[in-house]
Scaffold this motif. Structure first.
Motif: not given
Length: 281
Positions: A104-113, A152-157
């Protein structure tokens, strides 16, 4: 038609299977930009995952990333558009992924975690060594993906998963497609990508085109995967790669050669040659 915006997917389209940009294709992109076209990477990747060699192609300024959830003006260093998945919805998506054997991955503000434990499984879960190398070199590893998301401040991409089993992937796909306020798509044979409702490459492409004063008819795009179908449908001319999924070829206006055969470059070269010949007449 004089095309003013040229959009292209990365994996399976502009990049070879080894994730390389050939010199022929690079030259074709630069020639198109020199003729005044806006040359646009349009990818499911986070911005941090767009190869440096792509953004350094002369004339490339913008990037459509995370399937259109985030559009970047790299020259100005600013976000032109973003539409994230709210955290509470991202949690529900992860709940579904957790039922299955997934990376699993999440993307936030242009970065993949990615979690540290999943990063250790990248080689066995990815379709190719080149794709595994891409993930290892571009992701930020964290101890716990959900806990990181709460910071994170806000949702994820985007919320992304790679599946070990095709049957499980299809079961998860059916569950996710029943959710409200999300857009569900795929790019690889073993993945699922979830964005906010109304987010896809086609809509993102049109948003940027509107900002630049470019009409739909003046757009040409190239793609190979399910997540490229929306932009191929929306563009004035949609081009499917020879290696594209059949569903992509069915909606395309043109089918070119594969990503291993400089299929994108061949179409661009013909367009530019025709344009030059018309100007000389």
């Amino acid at each position: 038609m004089e095309y003013k915006l040229l959009g292209f997917d990365l994996d399976g389209t502009i990049l070879t299977g080894e994730k390389k940009l050939t010199e022929r294709t690079k030259k074709a992109l630069e020639d198109a930009a020199a003729r005044g076209m806006t040359v646009l990477p349009a990818t499911g990747r986070p911005f941090s995952g767009v190869p440096k060699e792509i953004m350094e192609v002369r004339g490339i300024r913008y990037a459509l990333t995370s399937n259109g959830a985030r559009i970047i003006d790299a020259k100005e260093g600013k976000v032109l558009y973003e539409q994230p998945v709210p955290k509470e919805i991202a949690e529900k998506i992860l709940d579904i992924y957790d039922k299955y054997d997934t990376l699993q991955e999440i993307y936030f503000q242009g970065v993949g975690y990615i979690s540290e434990s999943d990063l250790k499984r990248v080689d066995q879960m990815m379709e190719s060594p080149a794709m595994a190398a891409y993930v290892r070199s571009t992701r930020k590893a964290v101890k716990n993906l959900r806990e990181k998301m709460q910071e994170f401040a806000g949702g994820v991409d985007k919320v992304h998963a790679i599946f070990a089993d095709q049957t499980e992937k299809m079961q998860a796909l059916r569950e996710l497609e029943q959710m409200e306020n999300v857009t569900v798509t795929r790019a690889l044979s073993n993945n699922i990508e979830v964005n906010a409702d109304g987010v896809d490459k086609g809509k993102g492409m049109l948003k940027l085109a509107e900002l630049l004063g470019i009409s739909r008819e003046e757009i040409i795009v190239f793609g190979d995967g399910w997540n490229d179908i929306s932009m191929i449908r929306e563009a004035g001319c949609g081009v499917a790669m020879g290696n594209a999924q059949e569903a992509v070829k069915e909606v395309a206006d043109i089918v070119t050669d594969s990503n291993e055969e400089d299929g994108v470059a061949k179409v661009i070269e013909k367009i530019l040659q025709k344009s030059q010949e018309e100007k000389e007449c």
